[in-house]
Design a protein around this motif. Structure first.
Motif, PDB file in Angstrom:
ATOM      1  N   ALA A 503       0.866  -1.176   0.000  1.00 54.37           N
ATOM      2  CA  ALA A 503       0.000   0.000   0.000  1.00 54.37           C
ATOM      3  C   ALA A 503       0.898   1.220   0.000  1.00 54.37           C
ATOM      4  N   ARG A 504       0.346   2.340  -0.363  1.00 57.62           N
ATOM      5  CA  ARG A 504       1.117   3.570  -0.313  1.00 57.62           C
ATOM      6  C   ARG A 504       0.305   4.665   0.376  1.00 57.62           C
ATOM      7  N   LEU A 505       1.023   5.655   0.843  1.00 57.32           N
ATOM      8  CA  LEU A 505       0.428   6.742   1.610  1.00 57.32           C
ATOM      9  C   LEU A 505       0.470   8.033   0.820  1.00 57.32           C
ATOM     10  N   VAL A 506      -0.644   8.747   0.810  1.00 60.68           N
ATOM     11  CA  VAL A 506      -0.689  10.118   0.321  1.00 60.68           C
ATOM     12  C   VAL A 506      -1.342  10.944   1.425  1.00 60.68           C
ATOM     13  N   SER A 507      -0.622  11.933   1.904  1.00 63.62           N
ATOM     14  CA  SER A 507      -1.151  12.758   2.994  1.00 63.62           C
ATOM     15  C   SER A 507      -0.937  14.228   2.666  1.00 63.62           C
ATOM     16  N   LEU A 508      -1.984  15.030   2.865  1.00 65.31           N
ATOM     17  CA  LEU A 508      -1.948  16.436   2.488  1.00 65.31           C
ATOM     18  C   LEU A 508      -1.552  17.331   3.656  1.00 65.31           C
ATOM     19  N   ARG A 509      -0.583  18.175   3.393  1.00 63.40           N
ATOM     20  CA  ARG A 509      -0.242  19.294   4.279  1.00 63.40           C
ATOM     21  C   ARG A 509      -0.955  20.553   3.796  1.00 63.40           C
ATOM     22  N   GLN A 510      -1.162  20.639   2.498  1.00 65.56           N
ATOM     23  CA  GLN A 510      -1.849  21.776   1.888  1.00 65.56           C
ATOM     24  C   GLN A 510      -3.304  21.397   1.652  1.00 65.56           C
ATOM     25  N   ILE A 511      -4.185  21.988   2.435  1.00 66.86           N
ATOM     26  CA  ILE A 511      -5.601  21.641   2.374  1.00 66.86           C
ATOM     27  C   ILE A 511      -6.359  22.550   1.417  1.00 66.86           C
ATOM     28  N   LEU A 512      -6.001  23.825   1.397  1.00 66.15           N
ATOM     29  CA  LEU A 512      -6.634  24.794   0.505  1.00 66.15           C
ATOM     30  C   LEU A 512      -5.605  25.824   0.072  1.00 66.15           C
ATOM     31  N   PRO A 513      -5.462  26.090  -1.224  1.00 71.84           N
ATOM     32  CA  PRO A 513      -6.158  25.421  -2.326  1.00 71.84           C
ATOM     33  C   PRO A 513      -5.692  23.972  -2.467  1.00 71.84           C
TER      34      PRO A 513
END
Length: 580
Positions: A503-513
């Motif tokens: 599996a791989r991970l994608v995690s956002l630090r930038q929520i908007l935009p």
């Protein structure tokens, strides 16, 4: 005997007591001593809804490698007393084969403990403390855990000496006597847990909370003024900044309420001082009108929201990610702004510094969404690398022609004067305005300024800081999350990899935009996407779905607070999904 066999890399314990019993102090001493010994670890605190007084527990995880989230179960539970413990004992379940140590004089353990598959050992903690000069029950508890997990007494005493040094040598010796009594008592339990020796240190270690890291990042970013009204769980940001700002010529003002605090930082920023405030959900609600003023007047500010369980007062001492909607959509009108979120305690430093850079560069309000689970967690981490941004407001430099404060530029950012600057006078308010700042009710001016503000927000180069993409690049299964749940997702992926499940991970630090191109690239090749978030209504899933197509099989693991989603739950979802 050993509690159970899988302790090569991790040990978790909890110390429970009523308010004032010193459970948190005991946990903090043990965590710091483990750090001095070379281990990593983290401490979370669990307290009741009344914030102060009542029940309290120190939840500690020790590890041979950096620990990013708390364990699901605890190998050791030490109860100084059981007062009101039934209110929150379910938040610290004892592992199968675990050990519970309690004082027989403190009453019967709660039902959840009696029904657990564990060994209950009675220890007269209160009597031991009373038998020693200046005896303290929490220091007896420190000794119990020191013996059971194999910590060095001398390392523990180094910490005690530092914490009690101001009280004199007698207090330190009294502490040693209590700890030694606890060690002797635990030696007779016939129960020990061994963890692998700590790795050799390759760099300096920090013992820091997420709130402290946010404060340090803000300071490094150039913040020189703060105004705020204390609120759980954000107050420690202000406690850190108060002396830190003074040491660099800055200042912090404790305002009378959240409305005053945000208006103060808007005023300070208008005057040329990079400014910040910190609050939680109820305070952020009060700040919304003024956040719109900052957006419309293009005044750079940073607002830190350390999220807690809502709505209303909710559970002030617990964590949730449910302020995402108000941070993203709470402004009235079309008020373009930026929302970012740290990916863990260590990342709080970077994200806060980055938030200041964005705010100052774009002349825009930036909301930083932390939460209680990382804001108040105390963690042993490797010293973070220092980063540097070329942070600078676009200045007004000459007055060869009438000054256009809101001039339309290629990047949407206009030169900003400071009060008193020769030729830099302009009208600054929240009204729709012309390029010179004069109030206007013309559709033309409204559209020009809306487009200008959108251009600078959406056209800015956020670089590689948008988030992280990790794990098996060839896997068709993605865990998509944001903010503080990044650590739990990482550990889930590691556990799955050990079983041969990719599996791989994608995690956002930038929520908007939303970083559309980066996110679409990170999701390339995916067939299954599991959204993971700590909100009852799935706010993150709905937010992302509103911005990009999701041509995959999508599932959502979302839950309200206060119980934090852990690696085991995430791994179970992926394991069962792939088995279908």
């Amino acid at each position: 005997m050993n509690a159970h066999s899988d302790h090569a890399n991790n040990i978790s314990f909890a110390i429970v007591g009523s308010g004032g019993a010193g459970a948190m102090t005991a946990g903090a001493i043990l965590l710091e001593a483990a750090g001095k010994s070379g281990w990593y670890g983290l401490l979370n605190r669990s307290v009741g809804p009344q914030i102060r007084g009542g029940e309290a527990a120190a939840l500690v995880r020790l590890s041979t490698k950096p620990a990013s989230c708390m364990s699901k179960q605890f190998d050791i539970l030490v109860a100084i007393d059981w007062k009101n413990a039934d209110r929150f004992i379910n938040a610290m379940p004892v592992a199968s084969g675990g050990l519970v140590i309690c004082d027989p004089a403190a009453g019967d353990p709660p039902k959840a403990v009696l029904e657990a598959d564990c060994t209950i050992v009675q220890c007269p903690i209160g009597e031991l403390a009373k038998s020693l000069p200046g005896g303290r029950e929490n220091m007896i508890s420190v000794g119990l855990v020191t013996q059971l997990v194999g910590l060095s007494l001398e390392r523990v005493m180094e910490v005690v000496a530092t914490k009690l040094g101001s009280k004199g040598e007698a207090a330190i010796e009294n502490g040693r006597a209590c700890i030694e009594a606890g060690i002797q008592a635990a030696a007779g339990f016939g129960h020990a847990i061994s963890m692998a020796p700590p790795a050799e240190k390759t760099c300096d270690r920090w013992l820091i909370t997420g709130n402290e890291a946010v404060g340090l990042g803000a300071l490094r970013g150039g913040i020189r003024f703060a105004a705020a009204y204390p609120i759980t769980p954000a107050t420690e940001v202000l406690e850190y900044l108060a002396p830190a700002l003074a040491s660099v010529g800055g200042a912090l003002v404790q305002a009378e309420d959240e409305l005053a605090s945000i208006n103060m930082i808007i005023g300070a920023s208008f005057g040329g001082r990079p400014s910040i405030t910190a609050t939680s959900g109820p305070g952020l609600s009060l700040m919304m009108e003024s956040l719109g003023l900052a957006a419309a007047s293009e005044t750079p500010i940073v607002v830190v929201d350390v999220m807690r369980v809502g709505p209303s007062t909710g559970i002030a001492t617990k964590s949730e990610q449910s302020d995402l909607n108000i941070a993203v959509y709470g402004f009235h009108g079309d008020a373009d702004h930026v929302v970012v979120a740290p990916l863990g305690v260590a990342d709080c430093l970077f994200t806060a510094q980055w938030a200041v850079h964005i705010a100052e560069t774009l002349q825009s309000p930036v909301i930083l969404l932390s939460d209680q689970s990382i804001g108040q967690a105390r963690v042993l981490i490797d010293k973070p690398a220092e980063v540097s941004f070329l942070t600078r407001r676009k200045p007004f430099e000459k007055a060869d022609e009438p000054y256009k404060r809101y001039a339309v530029t290629a990047d949407g950012v206009s030169p900003m004067s400071i009060p008193g600057q020769n030729g830099g006078q302009y009208t600054a308010d929240g009204l729709t305005h012309t390029e010179r700042g004069a109030p206007s009710s013309a559709r033309h001016d409204q559209r020009i300024q809306l487009e200008k503000r959108r251009t600078k927000i959406e056209g800015f180069d956020y670089g590689d800081h948008w988030g992280v993409a990790e794990g098996d690049d060839g896997s068709d299964t993605v865990i998509l999350t944001w903010g503080s749940l990044t650590g739990a997702a990482r550990e889930a992926i590691d556990a799955l990899a050990a079983e041969g499940i990719s599996a791989r991970l994608v995690s956002l630090r930038q929520i908007l935009p939303v970083p559309l191109k980066a996110l679409e690239g990170a999701l390339a090749g995916a067939k299954r996407v599991l959204f993971v978030e700590q909100s009852f209504s799935g706010q993150f899933y709905r937010h992302i779905r509103a911005h990009i197509d999701l041509p995959y099989e999508v599932r959502s693991l979302n839950r309200e607070g206060p119980y934090i989603i852990g690696p085991d739950e995430i791994a179970t979802q992926i394991r069962e999904w792939k088995a279908q």
